[in-house]
Design a protein around this motif. Structure first.
Motif, mmCIF file in Angstrom:
data_model
loop_
_atom_site.group_PDB
_atom_site.id
_atom_site.type_symbol
_atom_site.label_atom_id
_atom_site.label_comp_id
_atom_site.label_asym_id
_atom_site.label_seq_id
_atom_site.Cartn_x
_atom_site.Cartn_y
_atom_site.Cartn_z
ATOM 1 N N GLU A 1 33.476 36.159 43.149
ATOM 2 C CA GLU A 1 32.527 35.938 44.246
ATOM 3 C C GLU A 1 33.117 34.916 45.222
ATOM 4 O O GLU A 1 33.070 35.101 46.424
ATOM 5 N N GLN A 2 33.681 33.850 44.660
ATOM 6 C CA GLN A 2 34.244 32.769 45.467
ATOM 7 C C GLN A 2 35.751 32.937 45.575
ATOM 8 O O GLN A 2 36.421 33.187 44.573
ATOM 9 N N GLU A 3 36.238 32.730 46.796
ATOM 10 C CA GLU A 3 37.671 32.907 47.001
ATOM 11 C C GLU A 3 38.516 31.978 46.140
ATOM 12 O O GLU A 3 39.587 32.355 45.675
ATOM 13 N N ASN A 4 38.025 30.754 45.926
ATOM 14 C CA ASN A 4 38.857 29.813 45.153
ATOM 15 C C ASN A 4 38.894 30.127 43.653
ATOM 16 O O ASN A 4 39.649 29.522 42.899
ATOM 17 N N ASP A 5 38.080 31.055 43.213
ATOM 18 C CA ASP A 5 38.186 31.499 41.811
ATOM 19 C C ASP A 5 39.203 32.634 41.663
ATOM 20 O O ASP A 5 39.626 32.968 40.544
ATOM 21 N N ASN B 1 29.883 30.011 38.899
ATOM 22 C CA ASN B 1 30.515 31.037 39.736
ATOM 23 C C ASN B 1 30.698 32.326 38.948
ATOM 24 O O ASN B 1 30.852 32.303 37.733
ATOM 25 N N LYS B 2 30.723 33.446 39.689
ATOM 26 C CA LYS B 2 30.729 34.755 39.034
ATOM 27 C C LYS B 2 31.992 35.568 39.334
ATOM 28 O O LYS B 2 32.604 35.418 40.393
ATOM 29 N N GLY B 3 32.295 36.439 38.410
ATOM 30 C CA GLY B 3 33.425 37.340 38.619
ATOM 31 C C GLY B 3 33.334 38.534 37.682
ATOM 32 O O GLY B 3 32.429 38.628 36.845
ATOM 33 N N VAL B 4 34.274 39.455 37.845
ATOM 34 C CA VAL B 4 34.352 40.623 36.959
ATOM 35 C C VAL B 4 35.799 40.747 36.494
ATOM 36 O O VAL B 4 36.735 40.510 37.278
ATOM 37 N N PHE B 5 35.973 41.098 35.241
ATOM 38 C CA PHE B 5 37.295 41.206 34.624
ATOM 39 C C PHE B 5 37.250 42.459 33.756
ATOM 40 O O PHE B 5 36.800 42.431 32.621
ATOM 41 N N TYR B 6 37.667 43.598 34.338
ATOM 42 C CA TYR B 6 37.458 44.908 33.695
ATOM 43 C C TYR B 6 38.785 45.498 33.211
ATOM 44 O O TYR B 6 39.580 45.983 34.018
ATOM 45 N N PRO B 7 39.033 45.464 31.911
ATOM 46 C CA PRO B 7 40.250 46.098 31.394
ATOM 47 C C PRO B 7 39.991 47.591 31.218
ATOM 48 O O PRO B 7 39.091 47.982 30.483
ATOM 49 N N LEU B 8 40.755 48.398 31.938
ATOM 50 C CA LEU B 8 40.497 49.839 31.949
ATOM 51 C C LEU B 8 41.278 50.524 30.831
ATOM 52 O O LEU B 8 42.441 50.890 30.988
ATOM 53 N N GLN B 9 40.619 50.672 29.712
ATOM 54 C CA GLN B 9 41.244 51.381 28.603
ATOM 55 C C GLN B 9 40.158 51.875 27.669
ATOM 56 O O GLN B 9 39.031 51.395 27.723
ATOM 57 N N THR B 10 40.493 52.858 26.822
ATOM 58 C CA THR B 10 39.564 53.319 25.809
ATOM 59 C C THR B 10 39.873 52.556 24.526
ATOM 60 O O THR B 10 40.948 52.732 23.945
ATOM 61 N N PHE B 11 38.972 51.683 24.142
ATOM 62 C CA PHE B 11 39.214 50.816 22.994
ATOM 63 C C PHE B 11 38.525 51.323 21.735
ATOM 64 O O PHE B 11 37.323 51.567 21.741
ATOM 65 N N TYR C 1 44.695 44.664 39.348
ATOM 66 C CA TYR C 1 44.207 45.216 40.604
ATOM 67 C C TYR C 1 42.977 44.430 41.058
ATOM 68 O O TYR C 1 42.001 44.329 40.316
ATOM 69 N N ASN C 2 43.040 43.900 42.251
ATOM 70 C CA ASN C 2 41.870 43.248 42.825
ATOM 71 C C ASN C 2 41.069 44.303 43.583
ATOM 72 O O ASN C 2 41.458 44.717 44.664
ATOM 73 N N ILE C 3 40.001 44.794 42.980
ATOM 74 C CA ILE C 3 39.177 45.804 43.654
ATOM 75 C C ILE C 3 37.725 45.350 43.635
ATOM 76 O O ILE C 3 37.309 44.610 42.745
ATOM 77 N N ASP C 4 36.962 45.780 44.620
ATOM 78 C CA ASP C 4 35.589 45.299 44.734
ATOM 79 C C ASP C 4 34.632 46.126 43.872
ATOM 80 O O ASP C 4 35.025 47.115 43.249
ATOM 81 N N THR C 5 33.377 45.692 43.844
ATOM 82 C CA THR C 5 32.380 46.322 42.965
ATOM 83 C C THR C 5 32.240 47.815 43.219
ATOM 84 O O THR C 5 32.224 48.618 42.281
ATOM 85 N N GLU C 6 32.194 48.210 44.480
ATOM 86 C CA GLU C 6 32.013 49.636 44.789
ATOM 87 C C GLU C 6 33.191 50.464 44.281
ATOM 88 O O GLU C 6 33.019 51.523 43.694
ATOM 89 N N GLN C 7 34.397 49.959 44.519
ATOM 90 C CA GLN C 7 35.589 50.667 44.042
ATOM 91 C C GLN C 7 35.615 50.714 42.508
ATOM 92 O O GLN C 7 35.965 51.724 41.908
ATOM 93 N N ARG C 8 35.230 49.602 41.889
ATOM 94 C CA ARG C 8 35.237 49.561 40.421
ATOM 95 C C ARG C 8 34.263 50.581 39.836
ATOM 96 O O ARG C 8 34.544 51.245 38.843
ATOM 97 N N LYS C 9 33.115 50.743 40.481
ATOM 98 C CA LYS C 9 32.144 51.741 40.000
ATOM 99 C C LYS C 9 32.741 53.145 40.091
ATOM 100 O O LYS C 9 32.533 53.977 39.201
ATOM 101 N N LYS C 10 33.454 53.409 41.175
ATOM 102 C CA LYS C 10 34.095 54.733 41.315
ATOM 103 C C LYS C 10 35.205 54.882 40.282
ATOM 104 O O LYS C 10 35.415 55.955 39.722
ATOM 105 N N LEU D 1 41.372 33.775 38.232
ATOM 106 C CA LEU D 1 41.145 35.038 37.516
ATOM 107 C C LEU D 1 42.371 35.950 37.603
ATOM 108 O O LEU D 1 42.709 36.650 36.647
ATOM 109 N N GLU D 2 43.046 35.900 38.747
ATOM 110 C CA GLU D 2 44.284 36.668 38.870
ATOM 111 C C GLU D 2 45.323 36.165 37.873
ATOM 112 O O GLU D 2 46.026 36.944 37.225
ATOM 113 N N LYS D 3 45.379 34.855 37.725
ATOM 114 C CA LYS D 3 46.346 34.278 36.774
ATOM 115 C C LYS D 3 46.022 34.748 35.345
ATOM 116 O O LYS D 3 46.926 35.146 34.600
ATOM 117 N N LEU D 4 44.746 34.704 34.990
ATOM 118 C CA LEU D 4 44.363 35.153 33.649
ATOM 119 C C LEU D 4 44.727 36.630 33.459
ATOM 120 O O LEU D 4 45.281 37.027 32.428
#
Lengths: 255, 255
Positions: free
Chosen positions: A134-138, A106-116, A154-163, A142-145
């Protein structure tokens, strides 16, 4: 089910994001940081020595979440090597869609928004994490992590994340280039850039209570043609071009 | 000689800079804030009620320093009305030369470099003050006044101060416009600008330990044409123009 237990994570990568994620994982009692995969020994001194490092994909153990923190363009090919079906594989890029991942799991995205930067300490609790599955049961996993690491998730989708990634280029990279040009002007005229640092801090602090429109001041905001013309005459060609365009942008915002 | 006594100051003006200077004067035990001149009653509620306000130039008392905090373009004409010969008259503008003052008394400049909003509290101790005097024997007086208000005082000349003002436009106004564009992008795509605030704070904080060149990251820094092209396709016409020019500027800096 597994949510009452520790979350088993494996980190794949050796760059700046991996360095800071590893620090946050090691400190967290609810995260079982079982392996780190690194192709080479790069940045090895920035990682806690207690984390087992592996160099071969075949040595990967079972885990709940596999986090890929490598260059954007390498994610797709790298993920093809992950042949297992269990667990959740996520990448940490702001700019790549979920489907960049080409693995079986199963797939997902975990994007920490910071300048490292490797040398700079960060408080992970204050770093917004944008996540997506991708899957609702994941989602719960991922939210817990995300919530274990940060107070801002923030739970945001791919399009929003790109913006969001583009917005971050303006808020961070371009802002930083404004500092650079200001520093150049100070140094060209033999006074210290330090004079500007309190102003820069205050500019960022104001944002916590005022919108950028409300806190704007200066000649462009006032459409003060005289001062603007006078400034333009004192700038180099490249500086002038930027001054003109951004002045126009401010005037357009406030007209 | 008078330096072991309190410095007698008179403030002329009612704008943002005057509001914050007045607050700093009132609090300071070594400053005798004897009058404020205001043409109208504008912003009268932002000033301490204990300060004697006058509306006529003829009512001005003798003082050590007269600080003119009014619009840049009004300074010259306004100063012509000051017919007395004693004391030191200074303006507080970043962009005007010392000789903008057309008074009989000695001249100087006292420029607090900060973005002032009436509602926003500021710690004057942390505000850099750039000052300049025409006569050498006024230098000690004006430096003393600057040091009473702030821990960061800089004796810089008119030419340097003009450049400082331009550098401040980049560091403050243009930076703030970067925040505004970032906010627009968030709102156009229905997620909160709040996600970016920790990044913005960190961008400013990094500057306290790293140069803007060293702390730069992102696609332009890496000359990552693929990401840059992809971002450009997602932007509006005006945003695209700014993105292109600032990306070019970062690439030029780091090539």
């Amino acid at each position: 089910m597994y949510l009452s237990f520790m979350i088993k994570v494996i980190l794949l990568g050796s760059g700046n994001v991996a360095v800071h994620l590893a620090k946050a994982f090691v400190k967290n009692k609810n995260i079982d940081f079982i392996q780190r995969f690194g192709r080479s020994n790069s940045n090895v001194n920035f990682f806690d020595k207690t984390i087992p490092v592996i160099h071969k994909i075949s040595e990967l153990k079972p885990a709940d979440v596999y986090l890929i923190a490598i260059f954007d363009d390498a994610i797709s090919d790298f993920s093809k090597q992950l042949k297992f079906n269990q667990g959740l594989v996520v990448h940490t890029s702001g700019n790549k869609s979920l489907n960049t991942l080409q693995c079986n799991a199963n797939k997902g995205v975990f994007y920490p928004l910071q300048t490292f930067s490797k040398e700079q300490k960060v408080d992970f609790k204050k770093i917004p994490i944008a996540f997506e599955t991708e899957q609702e049961n994941d989602f719960i996993l991922l939210e817990k992590l995300a919530k274990l690491l940060s107070n801002e998730t923030y739970n945001i989708d791919t399009e929003q994340r790109k913006k969001l990634h583009i917005a971050a280029v303006f808020a961070n990279n371009f802002t930083n280039q404004m500092y650079k040009i200001a520093k150049d002007i100070c140094e060209e005229h033999y006074f210290s850039f330090d004079i500007l640092k309190p102003l820069i801090q205050e500019t960022a602090n104001k944002l916590l209570t005022l919108s950028p429109e409300k806190s704007q001041t200066g000649p462009a905001k006032r459409s003060d043609e005289k001062v603007i013309e006078n400034h333009l005459q004192q700038l180099s060609k490249n500086q002038k071009e930027i001054y003109k365009l951004l002045t126009k942008s401010i005037i357009d915002t406030h007209k």
